[in-house]
Design a protein around this motif. Structure first.
Motif, PDB file in Angstrom:
ATOM      1  N   THR A 164       0.558  -0.995  -0.057  1.00  0.00           N
ATOM      2  CA  THR A 164       0.041  -0.390  -0.031  1.00  0.00           C
ATOM      3  C   THR A 164       1.203   1.543   0.067  1.00  0.00           C
ATOM      4  OG1 THR A 164      -1.329  -1.218   1.211  1.00  0.00           O
ATOM      5  CG2 THR A 164      -1.971   1.589   0.931  1.00  0.00           C
ATOM      6  N   TYR A 165       0.393   2.037  -1.264  1.00  0.00           N
ATOM      7  CA  TYR A 165       1.437   3.871  -1.089  1.00  0.00           C
ATOM      8  C   TYR A 165       0.193   4.621  -1.435  1.00  0.00           C
ATOM      9  CZ  TYR A 165       1.113   2.358  -5.701  1.00  0.00           C
ATOM     10  OH  TYR A 165       0.917   2.126  -7.308  1.00  0.00           O
ATOM     11  N   THR A 166       1.284   5.678  -1.278  1.00  0.00           N
ATOM     12  CA  THR A 166       0.361   7.211  -1.825  1.00  0.00           C
ATOM     13  C   THR A 166       1.632   7.465  -3.106  1.00  0.00           C
ATOM     14  OG1 THR A 166       1.551   8.417  -0.049  1.00  0.00           O
ATOM     15  CG2 THR A 166      -0.365   6.959   0.564  1.00  0.00           C
ATOM     16  N   ARG A 167       0.354   8.395  -3.324  1.00  0.00           N
ATOM     17  CA  ARG A 167       0.866   8.820  -4.848  1.00  0.00           C
ATOM     18  C   ARG A 167       0.126  10.321  -4.881  1.00  0.00           C
ATOM     19  NH1 ARG A 167       1.948   5.607  -9.901  1.00  0.00           N
ATOM     20  NH2 ARG A 167       3.894   5.115  -8.651  1.00  0.00           N
ATOM     21  N   ASP A 168       0.590  11.413  -5.020  1.00  0.00           N
ATOM     22  CA  ASP A 168       0.152  12.590  -5.535  1.00  0.00           C
ATOM     23  C   ASP A 168      -1.177  12.903  -4.553  1.00  0.00           C
ATOM     24  OD1 ASP A 168       1.476  12.620  -7.041  1.00  0.00           O
ATOM     25  OD2 ASP A 168       1.415  12.003  -8.937  1.00  0.00           O
ATOM     26  N   GLY A 169      -1.108  12.678  -3.111  1.00  0.00           N
ATOM     27  CA  GLY A 169      -1.729  12.282  -2.020  1.00  0.00           C
ATOM     28  C   GLY A 169      -2.837  11.013  -2.355  1.00  0.00           C
ATOM     29  N   ASP A 170      -3.187  10.179  -2.987  1.00  0.00           N
ATOM     30  CA  ASP A 170      -4.139   9.217  -3.425  1.00  0.00           C
ATOM     31  C   ASP A 170      -3.546   7.971  -2.777  1.00  0.00           C
ATOM     32  OD1 ASP A 170      -6.558  10.648  -4.647  1.00  0.00           O
ATOM     33  OD2 ASP A 170      -5.033  10.148  -6.404  1.00  0.00           O
ATOM     34  N   SER A 171      -4.013   7.446  -2.098  1.00  0.00           N
ATOM     35  CA  SER A 171      -3.862   6.010  -1.483  1.00  0.00           C
ATOM     36  C   SER A 171      -4.456   4.880  -3.383  1.00  0.00           C
ATOM     37  CB  SER A 171      -4.899   5.475  -0.173  1.00  0.00           C
ATOM     38  OG  SER A 171      -4.243   4.014   0.331  1.00  0.00           O
ATOM     39  N   ARG A 172      -3.199   4.278  -2.855  1.00  0.00           N
ATOM     40  CA  ARG A 172      -3.513   2.857  -4.151  1.00  0.00           C
ATOM     41  C   ARG A 172      -2.683   1.504  -3.714  1.00  0.00           C
ATOM     42  NH1 ARG A 172      -1.388   5.557  -9.522  1.00  0.00           N
ATOM     43  NH2 ARG A 172      -2.268   7.532  -9.232  1.00  0.00           N
ATOM     44  N   THR A 173      -2.616   0.407  -4.056  1.00  0.00           N
ATOM     45  CA  THR A 173      -1.515  -0.455  -3.333  1.00  0.00           C
ATOM     46  C   THR A 173      -1.083  -1.294  -5.435  1.00  0.00           C
ATOM     47  OG1 THR A 173      -4.120  -1.794  -4.037  1.00  0.00           O
ATOM     48  CG2 THR A 173      -3.447  -1.240  -1.666  1.00  0.00           C
ATOM     49  N   ALA A 174      -0.539  -2.288  -4.609  1.00  0.00           N
ATOM     50  CA  ALA A 174       0.091  -3.183  -5.899  1.00  0.00           C
ATOM     51  C   ALA A 174       0.460  -4.447  -5.343  1.00  0.00           C
ATOM     52  CB  ALA A 174       1.120  -2.284  -6.523  1.00  0.00           C
ATOM     53  N   GLU A 175       0.356  -5.445  -6.688  1.00  0.00           N
ATOM     54  CA  GLU A 175       0.768  -6.436  -5.792  1.00  0.00           C
ATOM     55  C   GLU A 175       2.511  -6.824  -6.639  1.00  0.00           C
ATOM     56  OE1 GLU A 175      -0.971 -10.871  -6.324  1.00  0.00           O
ATOM     57  OE2 GLU A 175       0.044 -10.151  -8.226  1.00  0.00           O
ATOM     58  N   VAL A 176       3.241  -6.854  -5.449  1.00  0.00           N
ATOM     59  CA  VAL A 176       5.189  -7.141  -5.694  1.00  0.00           C
ATOM     60  C   VAL A 176       5.290  -8.271  -6.120  1.00  0.00           C
ATOM     61  CG1 VAL A 176       7.193  -5.826  -4.821  1.00  0.00           C
ATOM     62  CG2 VAL A 176       5.088  -4.238  -5.356  1.00  0.00           C
ATOM     63  N   THR A 177       6.494  -8.611  -6.760  1.00  0.00           N
ATOM     64  CA  THR A 177       6.411  -9.769  -6.500  1.00  0.00           C
ATOM     65  C   THR A 177       8.486  -9.409  -6.431  1.00  0.00           C
ATOM     66  OG1 THR A 177       5.688 -11.285  -8.489  1.00  0.00           O
ATOM     67  CG2 THR A 177       8.075 -11.848  -8.129  1.00  0.00           C
ATOM     68  N   LEU A 178       8.772  -9.707  -5.099  1.00  0.00           N
ATOM     69  CA  LEU A 178       9.558  -9.377  -3.812  1.00  0.00           C
ATOM     70  C   LEU A 178      11.211  -9.860  -4.479  1.00  0.00           C
ATOM     71  CD1 LEU A 178       8.342 -10.336  -0.555  1.00  0.00           C
ATOM     72  CD2 LEU A 178       8.470  -8.321  -1.329  1.00  0.00           C
ATOM     73  N   GLY A 179      11.645  -8.910  -4.643  1.00  0.00           N
ATOM     74  CA  GLY A 179      12.964  -9.230  -5.382  1.00  0.00           C
ATOM     75  C   GLY A 179      13.678  -9.868  -4.192  1.00  0.00           C
ATOM     76  N   GLU A 180      15.594 -10.268  -3.969  1.00  0.00           N
ATOM     77  CA  GLU A 180      16.742 -10.323  -2.968  1.00  0.00           C
ATOM     78  C   GLU A 180      17.693  -9.002  -2.863  1.00  0.00           C
ATOM     79  OE1 GLU A 180      19.646 -14.096  -2.713  1.00  0.00           O
ATOM     80  OE2 GLU A 180      18.306 -13.857  -4.275  1.00  0.00           O
ATOM     81  N   ILE A 181      17.831  -9.256  -1.579  1.00  0.00           N
ATOM     82  CA  ILE A 181      19.201  -8.089  -1.224  1.00  0.00           C
ATOM     83  C   ILE A 181      20.183  -8.326  -1.838  1.00  0.00           C
ATOM     84  CG2 ILE A 181      20.268  -7.477   0.832  1.00  0.00           C
ATOM     85  CD1 ILE A 181      18.003  -7.834   2.532  1.00  0.00           C
TER      86      ILE A 181
END
Length: 388
Positions: free
Chosen positions: A371-388
Protein backbone atom coordinates in the motif's frame (compact mmCIF):
# COMPACT_ATOMS: atom_id res chain seq x y z
CA UNK A 1 9.29 -0.88 29.67
CA UNK A 2 10.20 -0.07 26.12
CA UNK A 3 13.45 -1.83 25.29
CA UNK A 4 15.08 -1.36 21.93
CA UNK A 5 17.99 -3.52 20.73
CA UNK A 6 21.32 -1.89 20.08
CA UNK A 7 24.68 -3.09 18.84
CA UNK A 8 27.01 -4.50 21.48
CA UNK A 9 30.17 -4.20 19.49
CA UNK A 10 33.75 -5.09 20.27
CA UNK A 11 34.99 -3.64 23.53
CA UNK A 12 38.07 -1.60 24.25
CA UNK A 13 40.72 -3.29 26.31
CA UNK A 14 41.36 -2.16 29.86
CA UNK A 15 44.95 -1.58 31.01
CA UNK A 16 44.52 -4.17 33.76
CA UNK A 17 42.19 -7.04 34.34
CA UNK A 18 40.56 -7.93 37.66
CA UNK A 19 41.51 -11.15 39.34
CA UNK A 20 38.86 -13.68 40.21
CA UNK A 21 38.89 -16.44 42.75
CA UNK A 22 36.73 -19.56 42.78
CA UNK A 23 34.59 -19.39 45.93
CA UNK A 24 34.95 -22.38 48.17
CA UNK A 25 31.84 -24.56 48.20
CA UNK A 26 30.40 -24.96 51.73
CA UNK A 27 30.41 -28.52 53.05
CA UNK A 28 26.99 -30.14 53.24
CA UNK A 29 26.04 -31.76 56.53
CA UNK A 30 23.20 -34.16 57.27
CA UNK A 31 21.19 -32.27 59.91
CA UNK A 32 19.55 -35.35 61.40
CA UNK A 33 22.52 -37.72 61.32
CA UNK A 34 23.49 -37.18 64.96
CA UNK A 35 19.92 -37.64 66.13
CA UNK A 36 19.75 -41.00 64.36
CA UNK A 37 23.04 -42.13 65.89
CA UNK A 38 21.81 -41.33 69.40
CA UNK A 39 18.46 -43.09 69.05
CA UNK A 40 19.73 -46.65 69.81
CA UNK A 41 21.48 -45.64 73.04
CA UNK A 42 18.51 -43.59 74.21
CA UNK A 43 16.21 -46.52 73.52
CA UNK A 44 18.48 -48.89 75.44
CA UNK A 45 18.45 -46.55 78.44
CA UNK A 46 14.67 -46.41 78.33
CA UNK A 47 14.50 -50.22 78.31
CA UNK A 48 16.80 -50.46 81.33
CA UNK A 49 14.59 -48.06 83.28
CA UNK A 50 11.50 -49.99 82.31
CA UNK A 51 12.99 -53.31 83.49
CA UNK A 52 14.07 -51.79 86.80
CA UNK A 53 10.52 -50.68 87.36
CA UNK A 54 9.25 -54.27 86.92
CA UNK A 55 8.28 -54.18 83.25
CA UNK A 56 7.99 -57.60 81.70
CA UNK A 57 9.60 -56.50 78.44
CA UNK A 58 11.19 -53.59 76.61
CA UNK A 59 9.69 -51.66 73.70
CA UNK A 60 11.96 -51.57 70.58
CA UNK A 61 13.39 -48.21 69.51
CA UNK A 62 11.09 -46.28 67.15
CA UNK A 63 12.17 -45.78 63.53
CA UNK A 64 13.10 -42.26 62.43
CA UNK A 65 10.12 -40.08 61.61
CA UNK A 66 8.97 -40.41 58.00
CA UNK A 67 9.33 -36.67 57.62
CA UNK A 68 13.02 -36.84 58.50
CA UNK A 69 13.68 -39.64 56.02
CA UNK A 70 11.80 -37.87 53.22
CA UNK A 71 13.64 -34.63 53.94
CA UNK A 72 17.01 -36.33 53.77
CA UNK A 73 16.11 -38.08 50.50
CA UNK A 74 14.88 -34.83 48.92
CA UNK A 75 17.99 -32.99 50.02
CA UNK A 76 20.21 -35.74 48.63
CA UNK A 77 18.34 -35.71 45.32
CA UNK A 78 18.62 -31.92 45.06
CA UNK A 79 22.34 -32.07 45.78
CA UNK A 80 22.89 -34.75 43.13
CA UNK A 81 20.87 -32.76 40.58
CA UNK A 82 22.91 -29.62 41.34
CA UNK A 83 26.17 -31.52 41.00
CA UNK A 84 25.03 -33.12 37.75
CA UNK A 85 24.14 -29.71 36.26
CA UNK A 86 27.43 -28.26 37.43
CA UNK A 87 29.34 -31.10 35.79
CA UNK A 88 27.32 -30.59 32.59
CA UNK A 89 28.30 -26.88 32.56
CA UNK A 90 31.95 -27.75 33.10
CA UNK A 91 31.91 -30.39 30.36
CA UNK A 92 30.45 -27.90 27.85
CA UNK A 93 32.97 -25.22 28.81
CA UNK A 94 35.89 -27.64 28.45
CA UNK A 95 34.53 -28.81 25.10
CA UNK A 96 33.60 -25.50 23.47
CA UNK A 97 35.85 -22.82 24.94
CA UNK A 98 38.93 -23.91 22.91
CA UNK A 99 36.87 -23.11 19.78
CA UNK A 100 36.08 -19.54 20.87
CA UNK A 101 38.68 -16.90 20.00
CA UNK A 102 39.35 -13.27 20.80
CA UNK A 103 39.67 -10.99 17.76
CA UNK A 104 41.76 -7.84 17.94
CA UNK A 105 40.50 -5.49 15.23
CA UNK A 106 42.85 -2.52 15.46
CA UNK A 107 41.80 -0.62 18.61
CA UNK A 108 38.93 -2.88 19.68
CA UNK A 109 38.25 -6.44 20.77
CA UNK A 110 35.54 -8.91 19.82
CA UNK A 111 34.97 -12.65 19.67
CA UNK A 112 34.75 -15.36 17.04
CA UNK A 113 34.10 -19.10 16.65
CA UNK A 114 36.38 -21.55 14.82
CA UNK A 115 34.24 -22.78 11.93
CA UNK A 116 36.42 -25.50 10.36
CA UNK A 117 39.88 -27.07 10.42
CA UNK A 118 41.01 -24.82 7.55
CA UNK A 119 41.28 -21.86 9.93
CA UNK A 120 38.01 -20.11 9.05
CA UNK A 121 36.46 -18.15 11.91
CA UNK A 122 32.93 -16.78 11.90
CA UNK A 123 32.17 -13.55 13.73
CA UNK A 124 30.00 -10.41 13.47
CA UNK A 125 30.43 -7.92 10.65
CA UNK A 126 30.44 -5.11 13.19
CA UNK A 127 33.36 -6.76 15.00
CA UNK A 128 35.60 -6.66 11.90
CA UNK A 129 34.32 -3.25 10.79
CA UNK A 130 36.44 -1.90 7.93
CA UNK A 131 39.56 -3.82 8.97
CA UNK A 132 41.25 -6.40 6.74
CA UNK A 133 43.90 -7.80 9.12
CA UNK A 134 43.43 -9.11 12.67
CA UNK A 135 45.20 -10.58 15.67
CA UNK A 136 43.53 -13.71 17.02
CA UNK A 137 44.03 -15.24 20.48
CA UNK A 138 42.74 -18.74 21.21
CA UNK A 139 41.75 -20.07 24.63
CA UNK A 140 44.32 -22.89 24.49
CA UNK A 141 47.11 -20.36 24.97
CA UNK A 142 49.07 -20.46 21.73
CA UNK A 143 50.88 -17.35 20.54
CA UNK A 144 48.75 -14.64 19.00
CA UNK A 145 47.87 -15.58 15.42
CA UNK A 146 47.43 -13.43 12.32
CA UNK A 147 44.21 -13.53 10.32
CA UNK A 148 42.76 -11.87 7.21
CA UNK A 149 39.24 -10.98 6.18
CA UNK A 150 37.55 -13.36 3.73
CA UNK A 151 34.31 -11.40 3.41
CA UNK A 152 31.84 -9.41 5.47
CA UNK A 153 28.06 -9.44 5.09
CA UNK A 154 26.69 -6.47 7.07
CA UNK A 155 23.09 -7.16 5.99
CA UNK A 156 23.11 -10.15 8.36
CA UNK A 157 25.90 -8.84 10.63
CA UNK A 158 28.15 -11.81 9.86
CA UNK A 159 31.71 -12.08 8.61
CA UNK A 160 34.37 -14.75 8.07
CA UNK A 161 38.08 -14.30 8.67
CA UNK A 162 40.83 -16.87 8.08
CA UNK A 163 44.01 -17.61 10.01
CA UNK A 164 47.14 -17.05 7.96
CA UNK A 165 48.70 -20.14 9.56
CA UNK A 166 46.56 -22.90 11.09
CA UNK A 167 47.93 -24.43 14.33
CA UNK A 168 47.69 -28.19 14.80
CA UNK A 169 45.67 -27.79 18.01
CA UNK A 170 42.94 -25.68 16.39
CA UNK A 171 39.53 -27.12 17.32
CA UNK A 172 36.45 -26.34 15.20
CA UNK A 173 33.18 -25.92 17.08
CA UNK A 174 30.19 -28.19 16.62
CA UNK A 175 27.22 -26.38 15.10
CA UNK A 176 23.69 -27.45 16.00
CA UNK A 177 20.31 -27.43 14.27
CA UNK A 178 18.01 -24.42 14.58
CA UNK A 179 14.98 -26.75 14.57
CA UNK A 180 16.15 -28.27 17.87
CA UNK A 181 16.27 -24.95 19.75
CA UNK A 182 13.41 -24.51 22.23
CA UNK A 183 12.25 -21.80 24.61
CA UNK A 184 13.38 -22.61 28.15
CA UNK A 185 16.48 -24.47 26.97
CA UNK A 186 19.61 -23.83 29.07
CA UNK A 187 22.34 -22.05 27.12
CA UNK A 188 25.72 -20.45 27.72
CA UNK A 189 27.33 -17.47 26.00
CA UNK A 190 31.10 -17.63 25.52
CA UNK A 191 33.35 -14.80 24.41
CA UNK A 192 35.49 -11.90 25.58
CA UNK A 193 33.16 -9.39 27.27
CA UNK A 194 34.93 -6.14 28.12
CA UNK A 195 38.20 -7.73 27.00
CA UNK A 196 37.98 -10.55 29.57
CA UNK A 197 38.84 -13.46 27.30
CA UNK A 198 37.34 -16.94 27.73
CA UNK A 199 34.39 -15.71 29.80
CA UNK A 200 31.16 -17.68 30.18
CA UNK A 201 27.65 -16.61 31.17
CA UNK A 202 24.55 -18.79 31.43
CA UNK A 203 20.83 -18.38 30.96
CA UNK A 204 17.96 -19.80 28.93
CA UNK A 205 16.43 -19.33 25.50
CA UNK A 206 13.82 -16.68 26.29
CA UNK A 207 12.09 -16.50 22.89
CA UNK A 208 12.50 -17.47 19.24
CA UNK A 209 11.74 -15.76 15.95
CA UNK A 210 12.49 -12.20 17.07
CA UNK A 211 13.07 -9.58 14.37
CA UNK A 212 15.36 -6.82 15.59
CA UNK A 213 17.30 -3.93 14.08
CA UNK A 214 20.75 -2.82 15.13
CA UNK A 215 21.49 0.73 16.11
CA UNK A 216 24.66 2.13 14.60
CA UNK A 217 27.24 3.59 16.96
CA UNK A 218 26.88 7.01 15.33
CA UNK A 219 23.08 6.81 15.11
CA UNK A 220 20.79 5.40 12.47
CA UNK A 221 19.75 1.85 11.73
CA UNK A 222 22.05 -1.04 10.93
CA UNK A 223 21.15 -4.57 9.92
CA UNK A 224 17.61 -5.85 10.43
CA UNK A 225 17.80 -9.54 11.31
CA UNK A 226 14.89 -11.99 11.44
CA UNK A 227 14.43 -15.19 13.47
CA UNK A 228 16.82 -14.10 16.20
CA UNK A 229 17.25 -16.20 19.34
CA UNK A 230 16.48 -14.17 22.47
CA UNK A 231 18.41 -15.23 25.58
CA UNK A 232 18.81 -14.25 29.21
CA UNK A 233 22.53 -15.11 29.11
CA UNK A 234 24.46 -11.86 29.56
CA UNK A 235 25.61 -10.30 26.26
CA UNK A 236 28.15 -7.55 26.90
CA UNK A 237 30.49 -5.50 24.68
CA UNK A 238 33.14 -7.93 23.42
CA UNK A 239 30.80 -10.96 23.48
CA UNK A 240 29.76 -10.11 19.93
CA UNK A 241 30.77 -12.83 17.50
CA UNK A 242 31.18 -15.45 20.23
CA UNK A 243 29.18 -18.62 20.78
CA UNK A 244 25.75 -19.30 22.23
CA UNK A 245 25.81 -23.03 23.01
CA UNK A 246 23.47 -25.68 24.39
CA UNK A 247 24.30 -28.38 26.95
CA UNK A 248 25.25 -30.75 24.12
CA UNK A 249 28.20 -28.45 23.30
CA UNK A 250 26.60 -27.31 20.04
CA UNK A 251 26.67 -23.72 18.82
CA UNK A 252 23.06 -22.61 18.31
CA UNK A 253 23.73 -18.93 17.61
CA UNK A 254 26.23 -16.07 17.39
CA UNK A 255 25.57 -13.38 20.05
CA UNK A 256 25.31 -9.99 18.42
CA UNK A 257 22.93 -7.65 20.26
CA UNK A 258 21.79 -6.66 23.72
CA UNK A 259 18.68 -4.60 24.35
CA UNK A 260 18.92 -1.09 25.77
CA UNK A 261 16.34 0.79 27.78
CA UNK A 262 15.66 4.33 26.46
CA UNK A 263 14.08 5.27 29.80
CA UNK A 264 17.40 4.53 31.50
CA UNK A 265 19.52 6.58 29.12
CA UNK A 266 20.04 3.68 26.69
CA UNK A 267 21.77 1.61 29.36
CA UNK A 268 21.66 -2.15 28.96
CA UNK A 269 18.36 -3.87 29.69
CA UNK A 270 19.47 -6.85 31.84
CA UNK A 271 18.67 -10.33 30.60
CA UNK A 272 17.64 -9.40 27.05
CA UNK A 273 20.20 -10.43 24.46
CA UNK A 274 19.97 -11.72 20.90
CA UNK A 275 21.91 -14.21 18.81
CA UNK A 276 21.89 -14.86 15.06
CA UNK A 277 20.41 -18.36 14.57
CA UNK A 278 22.76 -21.15 13.57
CA UNK A 279 20.87 -21.79 10.32
CA UNK A 280 21.70 -18.30 9.04
CA UNK A 281 25.26 -18.56 10.34
CA UNK A 282 25.81 -21.72 8.31
CA UNK A 283 24.14 -20.31 5.19
CA UNK A 284 26.27 -17.16 5.16
CA UNK A 285 29.56 -18.77 6.26
CA UNK A 286 29.33 -21.61 3.74
CA UNK A 287 28.76 -19.20 0.85
CA UNK A 288 31.59 -16.89 1.92
CA UNK A 289 34.02 -19.81 2.27
CA UNK A 290 32.98 -21.33 -1.08
CA UNK A 291 32.59 -18.21 -3.23
CA UNK A 292 34.29 -15.44 -1.28
CA UNK A 293 30.98 -13.61 -0.84
CA UNK A 294 27.27 -14.19 -0.22
CA UNK A 295 25.68 -15.23 -3.50
CA UNK A 296 22.20 -16.12 -2.25
CA UNK A 297 21.06 -14.12 0.77
CA UNK A 298 17.57 -15.59 0.99
CA UNK A 299 16.48 -12.10 2.11
CA UNK A 300 13.54 -10.38 0.42
CA UNK A 301 13.70 -6.79 -0.82
CA UNK A 302 11.75 -4.17 -2.76
CA UNK A 303 14.97 -3.12 -4.51
CA UNK A 304 14.53 0.53 -3.60
CA UNK A 305 16.33 3.29 -1.73
CA UNK A 306 14.03 4.99 0.75
CA UNK A 307 13.82 7.45 3.62
CA UNK A 308 11.40 7.97 6.49
CA UNK A 309 8.86 10.78 6.07
CA UNK A 310 6.72 12.47 8.74
CA UNK A 311 3.16 13.78 8.81
CA UNK A 312 1.90 17.24 9.83
CA UNK A 313 2.42 16.32 13.49
CA UNK A 314 6.04 15.32 12.78
CA UNK A 315 5.32 11.67 13.43
CA UNK A 316 6.81 8.96 11.16
CA UNK A 317 4.25 8.27 8.45
CA UNK A 318 5.88 6.06 5.82
CA UNK A 319 8.85 5.43 3.55
CA UNK A 320 9.35 7.64 0.52
CA UNK A 321 11.01 5.95 -2.45
CA UNK A 322 14.11 8.00 -3.27
CA UNK A 323 15.14 5.71 -6.11
CA UNK A 324 13.79 2.51 -7.65
CA UNK A 325 16.21 -0.07 -9.03
CA UNK A 326 15.62 -0.69 -12.73
CA UNK A 327 14.27 -4.21 -13.24
CA UNK A 328 13.80 -4.61 -9.48
CA UNK A 329 10.74 -5.73 -7.52
CA UNK A 330 9.19 -2.29 -6.97
CA UNK A 331 9.81 -1.15 -10.55
CA UNK A 332 8.22 -4.31 -11.88
CA UNK A 333 5.04 -3.52 -9.96
CA UNK A 334 4.88 0.06 -11.24
CA UNK A 335 6.18 1.88 -8.16
CA UNK A 336 8.37 4.91 -8.81
CA UNK A 337 10.41 7.54 -7.00
CA UNK A 338 8.24 9.82 -4.90
CA UNK A 339 5.73 7.12 -3.89
CA UNK A 340 5.32 6.67 -0.14
CA UNK A 341 4.97 3.09 1.14
CA UNK A 342 2.61 2.86 4.14
CA UNK A 343 1.91 -0.86 4.45
CA UNK A 344 3.28 -4.28 3.48
CA UNK A 345 0.40 -6.74 3.53
CA UNK A 346 -1.39 -5.96 6.81
CA UNK A 347 1.74 -4.59 8.49
CA UNK A 348 1.92 -0.78 8.83
CA UNK A 349 5.11 0.86 7.58
CA UNK A 350 6.08 4.13 9.28
CA UNK A 351 9.89 4.12 9.12
CA UNK A 352 12.67 2.62 7.02
CA UNK A 353 13.32 0.28 9.97
CA UNK A 354 9.72 -0.92 10.08
CA UNK A 355 9.88 -1.53 6.32
CA UNK A 356 12.95 -3.72 6.79
CA UNK A 357 11.27 -5.58 9.64
CA UNK A 358 8.10 -6.10 7.59
CA UNK A 359 10.16 -7.78 4.85
CA UNK A 360 12.56 -9.66 7.14
CA UNK A 361 10.43 -12.79 7.36
CA UNK A 362 9.59 -12.91 3.64
CA UNK A 363 11.44 -14.73 0.86
CA UNK A 364 12.54 -13.63 -2.63
CA UNK A 365 9.86 -14.49 -5.19
CA UNK A 366 7.05 -14.18 -2.64
CA UNK A 367 4.12 -11.94 -3.64
CA UNK A 368 2.99 -9.21 -1.23
CA UNK A 369 0.50 -6.37 -1.42
CA UNK A 370 2.15 -2.96 -1.02
CA UNK A 371 0.00 0.00 0.00
CA UNK A 372 1.42 3.39 -1.00
CA UNK A 373 0.39 6.96 -1.69
CA UNK A 374 1.01 8.92 -4.87
CA UNK A 375 0.02 12.57 -5.21
CA UNK A 376 -2.10 12.20 -2.07
CA UNK A 377 -4.05 9.17 -3.34
CA UNK A 378 -3.81 5.77 -1.63
CA UNK A 379 -3.05 2.87 -3.97
CA UNK A 380 -2.05 -0.78 -3.82
CA UNK A 381 0.23 -2.94 -5.95
CA UNK A 382 1.07 -6.64 -5.95
CA UNK A 383 4.86 -6.93 -5.77
CA UNK A 384 6.94 -10.04 -6.43
CA UNK A 385 9.77 -9.54 -3.97
CA UNK A 386 13.37 -9.39 -5.11
CA UNK A 387 16.52 -10.20 -3.16
CA UNK A 388 18.91 -8.09 -1.15
Amino acid sequence: MDASPSRRSASRRSPSRPAFRQPRRPALRQPRGRVRRLLPSLAAGACALALAAGCSGATPAAAPAPEASASGTAQGSATRATNDLERAYQAVINDVLPSVVQIDASDSLGSGVVYDDKGHIVTNAHVVGDEKKFKVSVATGEAVLNASLVSSYPEQDLAVIKLDEVPDALKPAKFGDADDVEVGQIVMAMGSPLGLSSSVTQGIVSALGRTVSETRAGGGTGATIANMVQTSAAINPGNSGGALVDLDSRVIGIPTLAATDPQMGDSAAPGIGFAIPVSMVRTVADQIIKDGRVTDSGRAALNITGRTVVDDSYRPAGVALVSVERGGAAAGAGLRAGDIVTKIGDTPVTTITSLSEALAGDKPGQKVTVTYTRDGDSRTAEVTLGEI
